[in-house]
Design a protein around this motif. Structure first.
Motif, PDB file in Angstrom:
ATOM      1  N   HIS A 205      -3.782   1.387   0.250  1.00 15.64           N
ATOM      2  CA  HIS A 205      -4.219   2.464   1.150  1.00 15.64           C
ATOM      3  C   HIS A 205      -3.213   2.671   2.286  1.00 15.64           C
ATOM      4  O   HIS A 205      -2.948   3.820   2.685  1.00 15.64           O
ATOM      5  CB  HIS A 205      -5.598   2.123   1.721  1.00 15.64           C
ATOM      6  CG  HIS A 205      -6.726   2.444   0.779  1.00 15.64           C
ATOM      7  ND1 HIS A 205      -7.014   3.711   0.347  1.00 15.64           N
ATOM      8  CD2 HIS A 205      -7.633   1.619   0.189  1.00 15.64           C
ATOM      9  CE1 HIS A 205      -8.055   3.688  -0.471  1.00 15.64           C
ATOM     10  NE2 HIS A 205      -8.457   2.418  -0.590  1.00 15.64           N
ATOM     11  N   ARG A 207      -0.009   2.108   2.106  1.00 13.80           N
ATOM     12  CA  ARG A 207       1.147   2.815   1.533  1.00 13.80           C
ATOM     13  C   ARG A 207       0.844   4.294   1.314  1.00 13.80           C
ATOM     14  O   ARG A 207       1.689   5.166   1.553  1.00 13.80           O
ATOM     15  CB  ARG A 207       1.546   2.146   0.215  1.00 13.80           C
ATOM     16  CG  ARG A 207       2.144   0.757   0.403  1.00 13.80           C
ATOM     17  CD  ARG A 207       2.428   0.103  -0.938  1.00 13.80           C
ATOM     18  NE  ARG A 207       3.360   0.897  -1.742  1.00 13.80           N
ATOM     19  CZ  ARG A 207       3.647   0.645  -3.031  1.00 13.80           C
ATOM     20  NH1 ARG A 207       3.073  -0.396  -3.624  1.00 13.80           N
ATOM     21  NH2 ARG A 207       4.493   1.406  -3.686  1.00 13.80           N
ATOM     22  N   LEU A 208      -0.436   4.578   0.872  1.00 11.59           N
ATOM     23  CA  LEU A 208      -0.830   5.978   0.705  1.00 11.59           C
ATOM     24  C   LEU A 208      -0.804   6.722   2.033  1.00 11.59           C
ATOM     25  O   LEU A 208      -0.368   7.888   2.100  1.00 11.59           O
ATOM     26  CB  LEU A 208      -2.235   6.059   0.085  1.00 11.59           C
ATOM     27  CG  LEU A 208      -2.319   6.005  -1.442  1.00 11.59           C
ATOM     28  CD1 LEU A 208      -3.766   5.986  -1.882  1.00 11.59           C
ATOM     29  CD2 LEU A 208      -1.593   7.200  -2.058  1.00 11.59           C
ATOM     30  N   ASP A 209      -1.293   6.071   3.067  1.00  9.07           N
ATOM     31  CA  ASP A 209      -1.269   6.721   4.389  1.00  9.07           C
ATOM     32  C   ASP A 209       0.164   7.020   4.817  1.00  9.07           C
ATOM     33  O   ASP A 209       0.454   8.096   5.378  1.00  9.07           O
ATOM     34  CB  ASP A 209      -1.943   5.815   5.428  1.00  9.07           C
ATOM     35  CG  ASP A 209      -3.426   5.665   5.155  1.00  9.07           C
ATOM     36  OD1 ASP A 209      -3.974   6.534   4.454  1.00  9.07           O
ATOM     37  OD2 ASP A 209      -4.021   4.676   5.643  1.00  9.07           O
ATOM     38  N   LEU A 211       2.717   7.569   2.806  1.00 12.26           N
ATOM     39  CA  LEU A 211       3.210   8.678   1.972  1.00 12.26           C
ATOM     40  C   LEU A 211       2.642  10.009   2.441  1.00 12.26           C
ATOM     41  O   LEU A 211       3.344  11.028   2.491  1.00 12.26           O
ATOM     42  CB  LEU A 211       2.859   8.428   0.505  1.00 12.26           C
ATOM     43  CG  LEU A 211       3.636   7.296  -0.189  1.00 12.26           C
ATOM     44  CD1 LEU A 211       3.128   7.108  -1.606  1.00 12.26           C
ATOM     45  CD2 LEU A 211       5.131   7.593  -0.200  1.00 12.26           C
ATOM     46  N   HIS A 212       1.330  10.018   2.760  1.00 16.17           N
ATOM     47  CA  HIS A 212       0.719  11.262   3.243  1.00 16.17           C
ATOM     48  C   HIS A 212       1.352  11.702   4.559  1.00 16.17           C
ATOM     49  O   HIS A 212       1.596  12.905   4.780  1.00 16.17           O
ATOM     50  CB  HIS A 212      -0.786  11.068   3.417  1.00 16.17           C
ATOM     51  CG  HIS A 212      -1.507  10.908   2.111  1.00 16.17           C
ATOM     52  ND1 HIS A 212      -2.768  10.360   2.011  1.00 16.17           N
ATOM     53  CD2 HIS A 212      -1.130  11.219   0.840  1.00 16.17           C
ATOM     54  CE1 HIS A 212      -3.146  10.344   0.753  1.00 16.17           C
ATOM     55  NE2 HIS A 212      -2.168  10.862   0.012  1.00 16.17           N
ATOM     56  N   GLU A 378       4.770   9.665  -6.454  1.00 15.64           N
ATOM     57  CA  GLU A 378       4.494   8.305  -5.967  1.00 15.64           C
ATOM     58  C   GLU A 378       3.053   8.182  -5.461  1.00 15.64           C
ATOM     59  O   GLU A 378       2.386   7.169  -5.703  1.00 15.64           O
ATOM     60  CB  GLU A 378       5.479   7.948  -4.851  1.00 15.64           C
ATOM     61  CG  GLU A 378       5.404   6.482  -4.425  1.00 15.64           C
ATOM     62  CD  GLU A 378       6.472   6.134  -3.406  1.00 15.64           C
ATOM     63  OE1 GLU A 378       6.465   4.982  -2.932  1.00 15.64           O
ATOM     64  OE2 GLU A 378       7.313   7.019  -3.098  1.00 15.64           O
ATOM     65  N   SER A 379       2.562   9.235  -4.805  1.00 15.51           N
ATOM     66  CA  SER A 379       1.171   9.214  -4.334  1.00 15.51           C
ATOM     67  C   SER A 379       0.211   9.163  -5.505  1.00 15.51           C
ATOM     68  O   SER A 379      -0.811   8.452  -5.476  1.00 15.51           O
ATOM     69  CB  SER A 379       0.895  10.452  -3.477  1.00 15.51           C
ATOM     70  OG  SER A 379       1.698  10.453  -2.332  1.00 15.51           O
ATOM     71  N   LEU A 382       0.149   5.627  -6.851  1.00 18.50           N
ATOM     72  CA  LEU A 382      -0.609   4.735  -5.954  1.00 18.50           C
ATOM     73  C   LEU A 382      -2.103   5.005  -6.028  1.00 18.50           C
ATOM     74  O   LEU A 382      -2.920   4.063  -5.984  1.00 18.50           O
ATOM     75  CB  LEU A 382      -0.108   4.906  -4.515  1.00 18.50           C
ATOM     76  CG  LEU A 382       1.253   4.293  -4.190  1.00 18.50           C
ATOM     77  CD1 LEU A 382       1.645   4.610  -2.756  1.00 18.50           C
ATOM     78  CD2 LEU A 382       1.229   2.781  -4.397  1.00 18.50           C
ATOM     79  N   GLU A 383      -2.473   6.277  -6.137  1.00 15.57           N
ATOM     80  CA  GLU A 383      -3.899   6.596  -6.231  1.00 15.57           C
ATOM     81  C   GLU A 383      -4.500   6.033  -7.515  1.00 15.57           C
ATOM     82  O   GLU A 383      -5.618   5.524  -7.528  1.00 15.57           O
ATOM     83  CB  GLU A 383      -4.100   8.105  -6.161  1.00 15.57           C
ATOM     84  CG  GLU A 383      -3.849   8.682  -4.757  1.00 15.57           C
ATOM     85  CD  GLU A 383      -3.926  10.196  -4.750  1.00 15.57           C
ATOM     86  OE1 GLU A 383      -4.071  10.769  -5.851  1.00 15.57           O
ATOM     87  OE2 GLU A 383      -3.827  10.793  -3.647  1.00 15.57           O
TER      88      GLU A 383
END
Length: 852
Positions: A205, A207-209, A211-212, A378-379, A382-383
């Motif tokens: 999460h 890493r997702l944040d 990327l976002h 990449e997102s 990860l998701e």
């Protein structure tokens, strides 16, 4: 006037006070004269009474002398008779005392005989009652022993049943304990896996944040970021302020070129001010109000459809958009644009893809940002990984819930078994205690039965040897009669003699008193009292006359003073009314002065405002006022202006300086926050390292103590087995420690099911295991072996002897065998003075002396 009234009132008050004092003096003199007259009248009355009594007493004197002579003769006769009767009474009293003494002696002898007889009867009856009581006690003790033996048999049988039940429950508990341990281990494994998966999920999460945030940063242009920071000052981004069909969006941005991301302002002053702000580097600022008016299209044939005709710009930027796109035309391809560019050199052509061809330039269409595509891919990966991790966590939670449910069921079964074992063990201990208590009670009852049997035999022997009844007592002599008639006669004569003597004495006193009164002296005293009464009456008449004059004068002066007071009060009331009227006039005059001063101050303030703030001449402004500019109208206008000023709020002239200081403070706090976060990360890392090191040390120490405990338990309990276990091996620092102890030839493992000595020995094994795992040079123990029997005490001393090779041990004890193995004995005693004394003795020296 008021002063004359005051003087008159003071004069009349003084006259009234003098008259009152004179009246009071006259009253005092009258009272004194009346008191003197009353005293003279009392003195005269007393003298007359004494004279009258003296005249009457001259006849009684002769009668009293004759009565005194008769009384004396009667007294002498009674005295002679009393002397004769006293002798007769003394002889009768002596005879009565002799007879009465003989009667009392005979009664004492008969009483002693009756008491001796009653004592013998009471002793016989007491022995009989005691014998009956002991026989009843013997029967009760026999019944009690039978009941105690029955209770011993019942408790012993129940104890055997409970021992079998405990063995059975312990056998059933072993597989349950193993199952529970397996489930707990699996639960710990699942919990650790879930914890790791959650940590991994949190990392994903995070890493997702990141990327976002990166995507948002790439998607947002520098101009949009700058416009967002400037708040409401700019209108917006130029491309965002123009509505167009979706298929022409790329054409619009290509035709606008760098103005597509331009920040639009309504006036140039704001744009110039913001161009100097932080973050404005490289940002294009457009000014809507300063856009030139578009030139009308030149004559001739149009090269195509204008892009501007397909757009709907915001009215605020319509002129700006028209000035930028007034000669921009739509074409399908760059080839078509190349054909038209030669004939229309001032125009520029744009394709739907955003390619632009104009005079002296051709701009290719903007391609897609590959960084956004990479971030999107990449997102997505990860998701998908987050979804897989979440699914794994859900499945692990489901398995953990099932394992916890089974573990809870196993724990409940174990607790129920433990509860049954504990209840059975407690009942077994209670039954064993009942058996021991009943056995002691049976012994006591047997001893009491034997004692009661011996006492009954002794009582029977005493009853058989008791003497018979005594003989009847001798008869009593007759009761003696006292000389009552002589006592009464003598007492009467004594009272008559005393009465006659008192009468003779009283008559002699009356004769002496009557002889002392002289009628001539009493008449002289009456005459003196009458003269004194006459003088007192004359003084009283003079005092009454003076009192009348003083009262009349006091009334006259009092009336004059009251009239003066009335006049004085009226004058004062008139003066107060005049003073109130003067105060009212003065206050009204002061109010007029204050109003005039206030008006003058307000006029001066208004003139100063007109001169300083507006640069106007007050006289000219007043002359310029028309007839419609009334005071009410001007006041209303002033109120409206005041409200508008209030709506604007206060002007902060120090805002620029405050902004700089707040910005510095903000930057400082941001740096401090980063330092705190870094320090927190470091501290958390240190805490994790400390916890890891503590867990390692604890596990090492626990393993060492467990190893030593197993060895020592086998030494103290031959054939037994003992060990230490953690209640939660996955968390050593938060886990509890369970001690399992199974002595030889027993299947129980819980300390609560062991006897007192076994529990003490198991505790000593645990204590010595800690000592051996982590040795110390000195140990102190206080009566630790008090509950041990001889066999266990011997084993305990063997363990202590091993420790003495490397450590010094001090033991407080009352056991003789413990003292025998010591090197030095210390004894503490208390003397008669209450002070403690310590006695020390080395046993090596004692052995040496004994050998010599």
């Amino acid at each position: 006037t008021v002063a004359a009234a005051d003087a008159e009132r003071s004069s009349t008050d003084e006259l009234a006070a003098a008259a009152g004092a004179a009246h009071l003096g006259a009253l005092t003199r009258k009272s004194s004269a009346e008191e003197r007259l009353r005293a003279a009248i009392r003195s005269e009355s007393g003298a007359r009474e004494r004279l009258s009594a003296a005249v009457n007493a001259s006849g009684r004197l002769f009668a009293l002398e004759e009565e005194l002579e008769r009384t004396q003769r009667a007294r002498d006769d009674v005295a002679a008779t009393l002397s004769v009767r006293d002798g007769e009474l003394a002889e009768g009293e002596a005879a009565f005392r002799l007879a009465d003494q003989a009667r009392r002696d005979a009664e004492d002898e008969r009483r002693l005989q009756r008491e001796d007889s009653a004592a013998r009867r009471a002793e016989h009856e007491t022995l009989q009652r005691a014998l009956a009581g002991h026989e009843e006690e013997l029967e009760r003790l026999r019944r009690a022993r039978r009941e105690v033996r029955a209770m011993i048999d019942e408790a012993s049988a129940r104890a055997h049943v409970l021992e079998s039940q405990i063995e059975r429950l312990d056998t059933e508990e072993t597989p349950l304990a193993g199952e529970h341990a397996d489930l707990e281990a699996r639960r710990s494994t699942l919990a650790a896996g879930i914890s790791d998966a959650r940590v991994r999920e949190q990392g994903l999460h995070a890493r997702l944040d990141v990327l976002h945030a990166r995507r948002e940063e790439l998607a947002e242009s520098p101009a949009a970021s700058f416009a967002k920071r400037r708040g409401n000052r700019p209108i917006g981004i130029l491309a965002d302020l123009v509505r167009c069909p979706a298929h022409l969006t790329a054409a619009l941005r290509g035709a606008l070129g760098p103005f597509a991301d331009a920040v639009v302002y309504t006036n140039g002053s704001q744009a110039i001010a913001d161009a100097q702000a932080d973050g404005a580097h490289g940002v294009l600022l457009a000014i809507a109000d300063e856009a030139p008016s578009p030139e009308p299209p030149t004559g001739g044939r149009s090269p195509g459809s204008r892009l501007l005709d397909a757009l709907s710009p915001d009215p605020r930027v319509a002129d700006l958009v028209a000035s930028l796109l007034h000669e921009t035309y739509l074409v399908r391809t760059l080839a078509e644009a190349a054909g038209l560019r030669g004939a229309h050199s001032s125009a520029q052509f744009v394709t739907p893809e955003g390619a632009v061809a104009g005079r002296a330039f051709v701009r290719a269409p903007a391609g897609p940002d590959r960084r956004l595509d990479d971030l999107a891919r990449e997102s997505g990966a990860l998701e998908r990984e987050v979804a897989a991790t979440s699914r794994l966590i859900r499945e692990a939670k489901h398995d953990l819930a099932e394992v916890e449910h089974r573990a809870e069921a196993a724990r409940a079964a174990l607790e129920e078994t433990d509860r049954q074992i504990t209840a059975a063990a407690e009942e077994l201990a209670r039954r064993r205690g009942e058996v021991a208590s009943a056995t002691r009670e049976d012994q006591l009852l047997a001893e009491r039965e034997e004692a009661a049997r011996a006492l009954a035999a002794a009582l029977r022997a005493s009853l058989s040897s008791a003497p018979g009844q005594p003989a009847e007592p001798s008869p009593l002599p007759a009761v003696a009669e006292p000389p009552v008639h002589l006592r009464v006669e003598v007492e009467s004569l004594r009272r008559e003699h005393a009465r006659l003597a008192a009468g003779a004495e009283r008559a002699a006193r009356d004769i002496a008193r009557l002889g002392e009164e002289d009628p001539i002296l009493l008449r002289e005293a009456v005459r003196v009292a009458e003269a004194e009464r006459g003088e007192a009456e004359e003084v009283l008449h003079a005092a009454e006359a003076g009192l009348g004059g003083a009262a009349a004068e006091a009334a006259t002066t009092t009336a004059a003073a009251r009239a003066a007071q009335v006049r004085h009060a009226e004058l004062h009331r008139a003066w107060r009314e005049a003073a109130l009227e003067v105060d009212g006039l003065r206050e009204a005059h002061e109010d007029v002065d204050r109003a005039r001063s206030d008006l003058e101050r307000r006029i001066a303030d208004a003139e100063r405002v007109l001169i300083d703030a507006h640069g106007a001449d007050p006289a000219e402004e007043v002359a310029a006022l028309g007839t419609q500019d009334t005071v009410r109208e001007l006041r209303q206008q002033a109120d409206v202006v005041q409200r508008r000023l209030g709506l604007l709020g206060k002007v902060n002239l120090l805002a620029t300086g405050e902004l700089g200081s707040l910005q510095e403070r903000h930057d400082f706090l941001v740096r401090e926050m980063e330092d705190v976060k870094a320090a927190r990360r470091d501290l958390l890392e240190v805490i994790r390292e400390v916890d890891r090191r503590m867990a390692e040390l604890f596990v090492t120490a626990f393993d060492d103590v467990d190893r030593e405990f197993r060895a020592l338990f086998a030494l103290l309990f031959p054939g037994g087995e003992g060990r230490l276990e953690l209640t939660d091996p996955s968390d050593p620092l938060g886990s509890g420690i369970e001690v399992e102890a199974r002595p030889g030839r027993k299947r129980v493992k819980r300390l609560s099911l062991l006897s007192g000595g076994e529990r003490s020995l198991a505790a000593l094994a645990f204590l010595f295991a800690i000592f051996k795992a982590r040795p110390s040079p000195f140990y102190l123990m206080d009566e630790v072996e008090a509950a041990l029997d001889d066999v266990n005490l011997h084993r305990f001393l063997d363990v202590v002897r091993e420790f003495t090779a490397a450590s010094q041990i001090l033991i407080v004890t009352h056991q003789k065998r413990t003292m025998e193995m010591a090197d030095v004995l210390y004894g503490v005693s208390m003397g008669r003075d209450g002070a403690s004394r310590v006695i020390a003795q080395r046993l090596v020296e004692v052995a040496a002396v004994a050998s010599r």
